[in-house]
Design an enzyme around this catalytic site. Structure first.
Site, PDB file in Angstrom:
ATOM      1  N   ASP A   1       0.861  -1.182   0.000  1.00 21.89           N
ATOM      2  CA  ASP A   1       0.000   0.000   0.000  1.00 21.89           C
ATOM      3  C   ASP A   1       0.900   1.236   0.000  1.00 21.89           C
ATOM      4  OD1 ASP A   1      -2.979   0.980   0.535  1.00 21.89           O
ATOM      5  OD2 ASP A   1      -1.734   2.017   2.016  1.00 21.89           O
TER       6      ASP A   1
ATOM      7  N   HIS B   1      -7.037  -6.474  -1.000  1.00 20.11           N
ATOM      8  CA  HIS B   1      -5.993  -5.476  -0.779  1.00 20.11           C
ATOM      9  C   HIS B   1      -5.035  -5.839   0.354  1.00 20.11           C
ATOM     10  CE1 HIS B   1      -4.108  -1.558  -0.879  1.00 20.11           C
ATOM     11  NE2 HIS B   1      -4.334  -1.408   0.417  1.00 20.11           N
TER      12      HIS B   1
END
Length: 307
Positions: free
Chosen positions: A103, A285
């Site tokens: 991320d 994610h």
């Protein structure tokens, strides 16, 4: 398995809380987390990598958890973030390391070899691919693309707004973040909606670790990372290296919504060394927590190849 330890490291004018495992003198692997996470997000990787013979450093990055939270927004720009990592290498007297980022940690990992090309042996970017410098300040581009539609990165730009909305109920905010609900609407619009269940890849006790941290620190430090997109664009106009020349792996989940606005078609504009990518089918994610065994397997294979 080696038991990870925690300690504080003074680096680049801040103090970072670092989870560490493995023997000094072994090849160093730095694990850089994203938003809204902590070094704890690498709990499934740290002991496995250490057992495989690596010296693992997983900091709470500046603004997060047990690390320093500078007040100045500019203190969270990419030159400071990458210099923090260089300081960790100095602390353990390592000339080079493999930098792994997830991320927001991914831009740290992929910019590190541009600012410190002599200090990196390989890069792993997770969930956010290596991307070349934009043709204009990023927020200008996004505003033209989204118009009046909500885009969470633009929502995060105004100091104090998202900070208050997310900090009002950290438990709720983190639950919705895990479900990626905050990508589509501002948190104040979600208050009266039922909370999504915890994903099956995180236990209630593990989730409480995040809740305690963000209840204590709030969200301002992490949000200040987002407020430096345009500043980072300025700072990367001229860097010591123009491309990433070391081996680079991109690892992501095929169902990660972030891939919809971080295209991979221009990776070769920024990565001129060996490059490969692995998409884990159906994964989302929060990759290293959701699919730890597959992530660990990919990391170990890549690390062995670049050793």
């Amino acid at each position: 398995m080696l038991t990870p330890t925690e300690r504080s490291v003074e680096t680049n004018g801040v103090t970072l809380k670092v989870t560490e495992s493995g023997e000094r003198g072994s090849p160093v692997v730095v694990l850089a987390h994203g938003f809204p996470e902590l070094g704890y997000s690498w709990r499934h990787q740290i002991p496995v990598l250490a057992a495989a013979g690596y010296h693992v450093l997983a900091p709470d990055q500046r603004g997060y958890g047990g690390s320093s939270r500078p007040e100045d927004i500019d203190a969270y720009n990419i030159t400071e973030l990458t210099a923090d990592i260089a300081g960790l290498l100095d602390d353990v007297e390592a000339e080079q390391a493999v930098i792994v980022g997830h991320d927001w940690g991914s831009p740290v990992a992929t910019n590190f070899p541009l600012f410190f090309p002599e200090r990196v042996s390989a890069v792993v970017a997770m969930s956010v691919p290596p991307v070349p410098r934009a043709p204009a300040p990023p927020t200008q581009i996004w505003r033209k693309i989204v118009g009046d539609n909500f885009f969470y990165i633009l929502y995060f730009q105004e100091p104090g707004v998202a900070d208050a909305a997310l900090g009002d109920d950290p438990r709720q905010s983190l639950r919705r973040s895990l479900a990626m609900e905050g990508l589509a609407e501002p948190p104040e619009n979600l208050v009266d909606r039922p909370l999504p269940p915890l994903p099956d890849w995180i236990s209630a006790d593990e989730f409480e670790h995040y809740v305690r941290a963000y209840t204590e620190t709030g969200f301002t430090g992490p949000l200040n990372w987002y407020r430096n997109f345009d500043r980072n664009w300025e700072l990367t106009e001229n860097t010591p290296a123009s491309t990433i020349t070391v081996p680079t792996l991109f690892l992501a989940g095929s169902a990660d919504p972030v891939l919809s606005f971080t295209p991979r078609d221009r990776v070769r504009d920024v990565v001129t060394g060996d490059y490969r990518e692995i998409l884990l089918d159906g994964a989302g994610h929060w990759l290293q927590q959701e699919r730890p065994d597959e992530v660990n397997e990919a990391l170990l294979e890549f690390l062995e190849e670049v050793k």
